[in-house]
Motif scaffolding. Sequence first.
Motif, PDB file in Angstrom:
ATOM      1  N   GLU A   1     -33.754  11.268  38.909  1.00 55.17           N
ATOM      2  CA  GLU A   1     -32.849  12.405  38.759  1.00 55.17           C
ATOM      3  C   GLU A   1     -31.725  12.074  37.778  1.00 55.17           C
ATOM      4  OE1 GLU A   1     -31.434  13.374  42.608  1.00 55.17           O
ATOM      5  OE2 GLU A   1     -33.373  14.123  43.337  1.00 55.17           O
ATOM      6  N   ASP A   2     -31.181  10.851  37.875  1.00 58.46           N
ATOM      7  CA  ASP A   2     -30.124  10.437  36.949  1.00 58.46           C
ATOM      8  C   ASP A   2     -30.642  10.401  35.514  1.00 58.46           C
ATOM      9  OD1 ASP A   2     -28.450  10.228  39.071  1.00 58.46           O
ATOM     10  OD2 ASP A   2     -28.299   8.044  39.079  1.00 58.46           O
ATOM     11  N   LEU A   3     -31.889   9.969  35.342  1.00 59.93           N
ATOM     12  CA  LEU A   3     -32.477   9.929  33.999  1.00 59.93           C
ATOM     13  C   LEU A   3     -32.615  11.345  33.442  1.00 59.93           C
ATOM     14  CD1 LEU A   3     -33.822   8.538  31.620  1.00 59.93           C
ATOM     15  CD2 LEU A   3     -35.972   8.509  32.930  1.00 59.93           C
ATOM     16  N   ASN A   4     -33.086  12.283  34.259  1.00 60.00           N
ATOM     17  CA  ASN A   4     -33.199  13.673  33.805  1.00 60.00           C
ATOM     18  C   ASN A   4     -31.844  14.224  33.389  1.00 60.00           C
ATOM     19  OD1 ASN A   4     -35.937  13.657  34.390  1.00 60.00           O
ATOM     20  ND2 ASN A   4     -35.671  14.495  36.437  1.00 60.00           N
ATOM     21  N   GLU A   5     -30.808  13.919  34.174  1.00 60.37           N
ATOM     22  CA  GLU A   5     -29.458  14.380  33.848  1.00 60.37           C
ATOM     23  C   GLU A   5     -28.968  13.735  32.548  1.00 60.37           C
ATOM     24  OE1 GLU A   5     -25.523  16.137  34.964  1.00 60.37           O
ATOM     25  OE2 GLU A   5     -27.648  16.641  34.902  1.00 60.37           O
ATOM     26  N   ALA A   6     -29.235  12.444  32.362  1.00 58.45           N
ATOM     27  CA  ALA A   6     -28.797  11.748  31.149  1.00 58.45           C
ATOM     28  C   ALA A   6     -29.464  12.333  29.904  1.00 58.45           C
ATOM     29  CB  ALA A   6     -29.104  10.260  31.263  1.00 58.45           C
ATOM     30  N   ILE A   7     -30.757  12.696  30.014  1.00 56.32           N
ATOM     31  CA  ILE A   7     -31.459  13.294  28.879  1.00 56.32           C
ATOM     32  C   ILE A   7     -30.828  14.642  28.531  1.00 56.32           C
ATOM     33  CG2 ILE A   7     -33.657  14.308  28.143  1.00 56.32           C
ATOM     34  CD1 ILE A   7     -35.058  12.121  29.787  1.00 56.32           C
ATOM     35  N   ALA A   8     -30.515  15.439  29.539  1.00 51.17           N
ATOM     36  CA  ALA A   8     -29.890  16.744  29.295  1.00 51.17           C
ATOM     37  C   ALA A   8     -28.547  16.590  28.587  1.00 51.17           C
ATOM     38  CB  ALA A   8     -29.704  17.490  30.623  1.00 51.17           C
ATOM     39  N   VAL A   9     -27.746  15.612  29.018  1.00 50.61           N
ATOM     40  CA  VAL A   9     -26.440  15.382  28.395  1.00 50.61           C
ATOM     41  C   VAL A   9     -26.619  14.876  26.967  1.00 50.61           C
ATOM     42  CG1 VAL A   9     -24.325  14.017  28.495  1.00 50.61           C
ATOM     43  CG2 VAL A   9     -25.282  14.979  30.588  1.00 50.61           C
ATOM     44  N   LEU A  10     -27.570  13.967  26.769  1.00 53.26           N
ATOM     45  CA  LEU A  10     -27.812  13.397  25.437  1.00 53.26           C
ATOM     46  C   LEU A  10     -28.142  14.493  24.426  1.00 53.26           C
ATOM     47  CD1 LEU A  10     -28.350  10.839  23.635  1.00 53.26           C
ATOM     48  CD2 LEU A  10     -30.740  11.021  24.367  1.00 53.26           C
ATOM     49  N   VAL A  11     -29.002  15.430  24.800  1.00 48.99           N
ATOM     50  CA  VAL A  11     -29.448  16.474  23.874  1.00 48.99           C
ATOM     51  C   VAL A  11     -28.377  17.551  23.699  1.00 48.99           C
ATOM     52  CG1 VAL A  11     -31.184  18.260  23.510  1.00 48.99           C
ATOM     53  CG2 VAL A  11     -31.861  16.042  24.405  1.00 48.99           C
ATOM     54  N   SER A  12     -27.656  17.858  24.775  1.00 51.06           N
ATOM     55  CA  SER A  12     -26.705  18.968  24.721  1.00 51.06           C
ATOM     56  C   SER A  12     -25.418  18.617  23.998  1.00 51.06           C
ATOM     57  CB  SER A  12     -26.371  19.428  26.147  1.00 51.06           C
ATOM     58  OG  SER A  12     -27.521  19.864  26.814  1.00 51.06           O
ATOM     59  N   THR A  13     -25.012  17.355  24.027  1.00 50.81           N
ATOM     60  CA  THR A  13     -23.713  16.976  23.467  1.00 50.81           C
ATOM     61  C   THR A  13     -23.572  17.320  21.982  1.00 50.81           C
ATOM     62  OG1 THR A  13     -23.381  15.263  25.128  1.00 50.81           O
ATOM     63  CG2 THR A  13     -22.106  15.069  23.096  1.00 50.81           C
ATOM     64  N   PRO A  14     -24.518  16.956  21.102  1.00 56.52           N
ATOM     65  CA  PRO A  14     -24.350  17.338  19.688  1.00 56.52           C
ATOM     66  C   PRO A  14     -24.295  18.851  19.491  1.00 56.52           C
ATOM     67  CG  PRO A  14     -26.061  15.665  19.925  1.00 56.52           C
ATOM     68  CD  PRO A  14     -25.738  16.142  21.299  1.00 56.52           C
ATOM     69  N   VAL A  15     -25.059  19.601  20.292  1.00 55.51           N
ATOM     70  CA  VAL A  15     -25.067  21.062  20.169  1.00 55.51           C
ATOM     71  C   VAL A  15     -23.707  21.639  20.518  1.00 55.51           C
ATOM     72  CG1 VAL A  15     -26.118  23.189  21.033  1.00 55.51           C
ATOM     73  CG2 VAL A  15     -27.533  21.164  20.680  1.00 55.51           C
ATOM     74  N   ILE A  16     -23.142  21.186  21.627  1.00 52.66           N
ATOM     75  CA  ILE A  16     -21.854  21.737  22.056  1.00 52.66           C
ATOM     76  C   ILE A  16     -20.731  21.281  21.135  1.00 52.66           C
ATOM     77  CG2 ILE A  16     -21.186  19.883  23.657  1.00 52.66           C
ATOM     78  CD1 ILE A  16     -20.800  23.641  24.236  1.00 52.66           C
ATOM     79  N   GLU A  17     -20.830  20.075  20.576  1.00 52.24           N
ATOM     80  CA  GLU A  17     -19.806  19.604  19.640  1.00 52.24           C
ATOM     81  C   GLU A  17     -19.769  20.494  18.397  1.00 52.24           C
ATOM     82  OE1 GLU A  17     -17.469  17.527  19.823  1.00 52.24           O
ATOM     83  OE2 GLU A  17     -17.924  16.321  21.580  1.00 52.24           O
ATOM     84  N   ARG A  18     -20.969  20.846  17.894  1.00 54.31           N
ATOM     85  CA  ARG A  18     -21.009  21.732  16.729  1.00 54.31           C
ATOM     86  C   ARG A  18     -20.459  23.113  17.084  1.00 54.31           C
ATOM     87  NH1 ARG A  18     -26.020  19.044  15.979  1.00 54.31           N
ATOM     88  NH2 ARG A  18     -27.148  20.733  17.033  1.00 54.31           N
ATOM     89  N   ALA A  19     -20.783  23.591  18.277  1.00 48.75           N
ATOM     90  CA  ALA A  19     -20.311  24.919  18.691  1.00 48.75           C
ATOM     91  C   ALA A  19     -18.793  24.947  18.843  1.00 48.75           C
ATOM     92  CB  ALA A  19     -20.983  25.323  20.002  1.00 48.75           C
ATOM     93  N   VAL A  20     -18.220  23.884  19.401  1.00 49.01           N
ATOM     94  CA  VAL A  20     -16.756  23.820  19.560  1.00 49.01           C
ATOM     95  C   VAL A  20     -16.082  23.811  18.197  1.00 49.01           C
ATOM     96  CG1 VAL A  20     -14.835  22.371  20.325  1.00 49.01           C
ATOM     97  CG2 VAL A  20     -16.788  22.726  21.821  1.00 49.01           C
ATOM     98  N   GLY A  21     -16.643  23.033  17.262  1.00 48.27           N
ATOM     99  CA  GLY A  21     -16.069  22.989  15.921  1.00 48.27           C
ATOM    100  C   GLY A  21     -16.116  24.344  15.241  1.00 48.27           C
ATOM    101  N   ALA A  22     -17.245  25.038  15.374  1.00 49.53           N
ATOM    102  CA  ALA A  22     -17.366  26.365  14.763  1.00 49.53           C
ATOM    103  C   ALA A  22     -16.416  27.363  15.416  1.00 49.53           C
ATOM    104  CB  ALA A  22     -18.814  26.855  14.883  1.00 49.53           C
ATOM    105  N   ALA A  23     -16.260  27.255  16.730  1.00 52.64           N
ATOM    106  CA  ALA A  23     -15.359  28.176  17.437  1.00 52.64           C
ATOM    107  C   ALA A  23     -13.907  27.943  17.023  1.00 52.64           C
ATOM    108  CB  ALA A  23     -15.511  28.000  18.944  1.00 52.64           C
ATOM    109  N   MET A  24     -13.518  26.680  16.869  1.00 52.62           N
ATOM    110  CA  MET A  24     -12.155  26.382  16.444  1.00 52.62           C
ATOM    111  C   MET A  24     -11.906  26.899  15.036  1.00 52.62           C
ATOM    112  SD  MET A  24      -9.360  24.974  17.585  1.00 52.62           S
ATOM    113  CE  MET A  24      -8.419  26.282  16.795  1.00 52.62           C
ATOM    114  N   ALA A  25     -12.892  26.760  14.165  1.00 50.12           N
ATOM    115  CA  ALA A  25     -12.752  27.275  12.797  1.00 50.12           C
ATOM    116  C   ALA A  25     -12.602  28.796  12.809  1.00 50.12           C
ATOM    117  CB  ALA A  25     -13.975  26.866  11.965  1.00 50.12           C
TER     118      ALA A  25
END
Length: 635
Positions: free
Chosen positions: A563-587
């Motif tokens: 279960e921890d591995l599944n959660e870690a994979i979700a965080v690994l993939v989602s982090t770059p996506v959300i970082e780009r979205a936050v940057g675009a929203a701030m702009a």
Amino acid sequence: MSLTPAFLDELRARTLLSGLIAKTVKLQRAGREFRACCPFHNEKTPSFYVNDDKGFYHCFGCSAHGDAIRWMTEQQGLPFIDAVKELAQAAGLEMPEQDRQSAQKAERAKGLHDVMQAASDWFETQLGGIDGADARALLKRRGISDATRRAFSFGFAPDSRGKLRTALRDFGDAMLIEAGLLIDVEGKEPYDRFRGRLMIPIRDARGRVIAFGGRIIGEGEPKYLNSPETPLFDKGRTLYNLDRAQAAVRKTGRVIAVEGYMDVIALAQAGFEEAVAPLGTAMTEHQLERLWRMTEVPLLCFDGDSAGQKAALRAAHRALPLLQPGRSLAFVPLGDGLDPDDLVRTKGAAAFEAMLAKPQQLSDLLWQSEVAAEPLSTPEQRAGLKQRLTALADIIVEPSVKSEYKAEFRERLDKHFDRGPREFQPRQRQAGGARPSRGSRNARGVWQPPEAPPSAKARTLGTDGLDPALAKAVLAGLIRHPVEIARHMEVLGSLRVASGALGKLFEAVIDVALEDRQLDQGKVLTILAGSGFDQVASELLRADTLPFSFCRDNPVDEARAREDLNEAIAVLVSTPVIERAVGAAMAAVTAAQYEADDVEYAALVERHDRLAQERKALGDRLANLRLADEEDFDE
């Protein structure tokens, strides 16, 4: 109006948060902080804390968190701009000046609110009069009590073309037409829109009347008539009873979406005050987003007839592009052609509560719908089912959720058609033990030779925007728990774009899953060694120093490690996506400071804040994995 970050910071600094919250919540001093039982969920032991120094509140029970502005929007139900205006007035701050167009728009809206409230009061008076006898009889037949009638401000529109117009003549025909109360026909006198109907006021999140729904008293069509679109009323963005349901949702932790007014009213009378409804249309994206602001998994309880089932399926399809980790829908199928109103009146509140306790998940609804769509007796029909399910999963935008749906549908297909696991048969190796690479085809279909195996130097892990430590830990976890490789094949495929050894290693891991989905660790290591990854794999298996349960040999709790591995994979993939979205929203916020009106600017700020909270939530999820594991390690 331009609400700059500096203005908002000054507003927060001038607002004593504990004083603001203490107006509705009983606070107790706890050192430098205050504590109380959380107003957002039911609890007996205080876990809600207010910190004036840092300017935020936080609940350790339900994770409610925010500042003074968020308190006003989430707990008081105010729109962002209204919350800022109220706090600014209390703090002695002048709001930035509105441009002329925004000021005129606000003044016009104020006048429309006045006329709608006056109409509601007049309709309610008519219901209690002689002309309202038939409407009162209808309410009695439907089992609506006097207390419920008053709570929802039921009214009656006499069967007349001009009584309302005469009663509200001081507002003028132009405003009554703009409010949707009169119908304007060229060359004729305006006349009342609602005639001979039971009237149900529709309110916004602040409880202000913005529209009406009218139910015909006897026979005739349409059975229900709604106000037209007006400057106050956007049908696709409005949920009936939202103003009353918000407070109930904070107590129950759930929101129930039904099809119509009378369902909402019957449920509220039976004790389910957290019910809302769209207004004669299919559930829209805006309405879904509003539901998700109240709870992560809203319950949709549509009628049990075929039309209700189709409405549920339309809502399910509409929700797919908007899904996020933890955010979904659940469905309460009634069956037997019943609607919620019928159910609570004939079987009682306990029967409805029992159905709410066992909802159907979104993935189950989609699966059952597609399986029932056509026969599955031929290979072509089974391939069609697989294609339809894959197409549904591809609608999902968020990578980790999309991957989970594809894995879920793949597992269901295998189980449904009784496909057992394939026996492991290693591929033929070239001389020297190296496995031949498949190569690939370019856009024109021309085969391209494979790349040369990575050199020792190229095997250094490079992350290309991914969290390096987490990427290393995930790879170690996949080698230790290879059964999870097939489950996350699509997500891992998206990581093949990474350069250097990381991308090649992810590609090799996918090849492992394609070769055999019933692998154990030894077989994985054998295949990776044959592909030239023996050194990197060995280094990853020495990753016991990484603070994750799935990186260790023989974890105490194997299920938890997976279960921890599944959660870690979700965080690994989602982090770059959300970082780009936050940057675009701030702009977008920065660009709109001097151009957008106050409503548009507030929406952009709200989107940025929501994305920033999602980014923080990802960090918290990763921190929880580490902290929980370190505690176990210390034991």
